[in-house]
Design a protein around this motif. Structure first.
Motif, short mmCIF file in Angstrom:
data_model
loop_
_atom_site.label_atom_id
_atom_site.label_comp_id
_atom_site.label_asym_id
_atom_site.label_seq_id
_atom_site.Cartn_x
_atom_site.Cartn_y
_atom_site.Cartn_z
N PRO A 67 0.27 -1.33 -0.43
CA PRO A 67 -0.40 0.52 -0.32
C PRO A 67 0.81 1.31 -0.02
O PRO A 67 -0.19 2.48 -1.16
N ARG A 68 1.93 0.99 0.72
CA ARG A 68 3.09 2.74 1.04
C ARG A 68 3.22 2.80 -0.46
O ARG A 68 4.44 4.26 -1.47
N TRP A 69 3.20 2.48 -1.70
CA TRP A 69 3.45 2.07 -3.42
C TRP A 69 2.58 3.33 -3.65
O TRP A 69 2.87 3.18 -4.92
N ASP A 70 1.54 3.06 -3.44
CA ASP A 70 0.31 3.60 -3.77
C ASP A 70 0.68 4.82 -4.43
O ASP A 70 0.33 4.60 -5.88
N ALA A 71 0.98 5.86 -3.40
CA ALA A 71 1.20 7.40 -4.48
C ALA A 71 2.29 7.37 -5.25
O ALA A 71 2.44 7.89 -6.02
N LEU A 72 3.95 6.38 -4.62
CA LEU A 72 4.67 6.31 -6.21
C LEU A 72 4.41 5.86 -7.05
O LEU A 72 5.30 7.02 -7.66
N HIS A 84 3.40 10.97 -6.16
CA HIS A 84 4.55 12.11 -5.81
C HIS A 84 4.74 12.77 -7.03
O HIS A 84 4.71 12.10 -7.84
N ALA A 85 5.57 13.15 -6.63
CA ALA A 85 6.35 14.72 -7.93
C ALA A 85 6.67 13.82 -8.47
O ALA A 85 7.36 13.92 -8.54
N ARG A 86 6.37 14.57 -9.62
CA ARG A 86 6.39 14.02 -11.71
C ARG A 86 8.14 13.89 -11.22
O ARG A 86 8.57 13.25 -11.81
N PRO A 87 8.77 15.79 -11.12
CA PRO A 87 9.76 15.62 -11.16
C PRO A 87 11.10 15.36 -10.25
O PRO A 87 12.09 15.04 -10.40
N ARG A 88 10.73 14.38 -9.33
CA ARG A 88 11.24 14.07 -8.02
C ARG A 88 11.71 12.52 -8.96
O ARG A 88 11.58 11.76 -7.23
N ARG A 89 11.06 11.54 -9.44
CA ARG A 89 10.59 9.92 -9.35
C ARG A 89 12.23 9.44 -9.73
O ARG A 89 12.56 8.50 -9.63
N GLY A 90 12.52 9.97 -10.01
CA GLY A 90 14.05 9.55 -9.84
C GLY A 90 14.52 9.64 -8.84
O GLY A 90 15.81 9.38 -8.71
N LEU A 92 13.63 7.89 -6.86
CA LEU A 92 12.94 6.81 -6.14
C LEU A 92 13.83 5.69 -5.52
O LEU A 92 13.52 4.48 -6.92
N SER A 93 14.87 5.52 -5.09
CA SER A 93 15.95 4.50 -5.39
C SER A 93 15.65 3.24 -4.77
O SER A 93 16.16 2.48 -5.16
N ARG A 94 14.12 3.44 -3.75
CA ARG A 94 13.54 1.98 -3.40
C ARG A 94 12.45 2.75 -3.42
O ARG A 94 11.40 4.03 -3.58
#
Ligand SMILES: [Fe+2]
Length: 413
Positions: A67-72, A84-90, A92-94
């Motif tokens: 469930p914690r990945w739902d927003a990612l 999660h903000a689009r410009p900050r997808r990079g 996500l090392s986890r």
């Protein structure tokens, strides 16, 4: 809808995404080179999230894989929840790339079990089919995004070193004239009764198309080089005001991946000599429009394009060809499909009577109908069974990192 055929399509599309990501290391798959682009790992996860959120979670007792990945991995569905903000997808090392692959396997297994149990009603199958087309859109983005990321790396590594390099001689530019007529464009509205189409292609409707002429192939690199050599990037009279501002602000002087000398271009196969016969690629709308004006022509409307392409054989240099770069067509093929997406003069707007899909999936297309232009035809990175003549791709006029070029049109005398 035939569930067995849909299950086959689901498995094939899912396998294709993994195959496209296979040449990438975990480090490659995490890079985000600009806000418009996403990491390959995010594409692999988000397409999986789409099936989990919109197909599996239709069942009231469904428990999410994590469930914690739902927003990612929610891209832009405001009605679903936070994202999660689009410009900050990079950043996500986890989860790791391995964990994302496991996530895909888990969701695929759950989908397979539901297929075997005969659990999917017609409505669920239509969303599943939508999910496969959604994933195919992301397959093209995965390729254009990683191309940009690798180009941003000072080592400019190739995505693959084993890609074929096909060349042919472009046919001389010919024009085909079309008389004024009322034409039918678009696709039938949802729910799907026939072949798949997005909601933004509907409803099918009639349009008055004035007499015009269309070029019988896209503009070539040699033709675009003549525009550059003639000072095309330095003459404000050729440009829309917004486009000229971008030329000045970003220092545009050539297509995105050309080198300073205009001799070589960066491709998914690494640096190559620019083939003068191949369709010019990686232009934004502003450049396509300026070139057309310089050439004494204009961009086609999307309706002129669709009228000409409807009924043509859906074939060409598409993802399935495995070339991953535009090439000149041998034998005078008009290249309606494949090689490059073609910018049209048509703003991306709703067709008369357009109704977005019900619920959260209504956010898929309709809310972006502002500030973009329609591209038609598909590219060397578009899966063949993802396309049709009524397909409307769309991007902001400054976007250059897609496989985008142009075909000329002009008013009939
Ligand atoms: Fe998406």
């Amino acid at each position: 809808m035939d569930p067995a055929a849909l299950a086959v399509r689901y498995r094939a599309v899912r396998a294709c995404s993994l195959a496209l990501a296979a040449p990438l290391s975990a480090e490659d798959a995490m890079v985000q080179s600009m806000p418009d682009a996403s990491p390959a790992k995010w594409h692999l996860a988000h397409t999986t999230w789409f099936f989990e959120r919109f197909v599996l979670a239709r069942h009231p007792d469904y428990r999410a894989v994590e469930p914690r990945w739902d927003a990612l991995f929610n891209s832009y569905y405001q009605s679903v929840g936070p994202m999660h903000a689009r410009p900050r997808r990079g950043l996500l090392s986890r989860p790791s790339l391995d964990e994302v692959r496991d996530y895909r396997e888990t969701v695929d297994a759950r989908i397979a079990r539901r297929f075997e149990a005969g659990d999917f009603d017609e409505a669920a199958m239509q969303v599943l089919l939508l999910g496969t087309h959604h994933e195919q859109q992301h397959q093209e983005l995965l390729l254009t995004d990683i191309k940009h990321a690798l180009w941003c790396n000072p080592l400019t590594p190739a995505y693959r070193t084993d890609l074929p390099c096909l060349q042919a001689v472009a046919t001389p530019l010919r024009w085909t004239t079309h008389a004024e007529s009322i034409v039918e464009v678009g696709a039938d509205a949802w729910p799907l009764a026939q072949a798949f189409a997005y909601d933004n292609e509907s409803p099918r409707h009639r349009m008055l198309v004035a007499a015009h002429a269309l070029a019988q192939r896209p503009v070539s690199n040699a033709e675009f080089r003549a525009f550059i050599d003639d000072g095309g990037y330095r003459d404000p009279a050729l440009w829309l005001s917004d486009g000229w501002d971008r030329v000045q602000a970003d220092g545009w002087s050539r297509p995105l991946y050309w080198d300073d000398d205009g001799e070589r271009e960066f491709t998914l196969g690494g640096w190559r000599a620019i083939d003068p016969h191949a369709p010019v690629c990686h232009l934004g709308y502003y450049e396509a429009d300026a070139f057309a004006r310089w050439a004494g022509a204009r961009l086609p409307t999307e309706f002129e394009w669709e009228r000409a392409a409807a009924g043509q054989r859906l074939d060409g240099n598409l993802l399935d060809a495995g070339v991953l770069h535009p090439r000149a067509a041998a034998g005078g093929d008009a290249q309606w499909f494949g090689d490059v997406w073609e910018w049209t003069a048509s703003a991306y707007a709703a067709y008369p009577g357009f109704r977005p899909l019900p619920g959260s999936l209504g956010e898929y297309n309709g809310k972006f109908m502002c500030g973009s232009f329609v591209l038609r035809g598909g590219s060397c990175a578009t899966p063949r069974d993802h396309l049709r003549a009524s397909y409307r791709n769309f991007f902001a006029p400054s976007a250059r990192w897609q496989f985008s070029g142009l075909r000329l049109a002009r008013d009939a005398a």
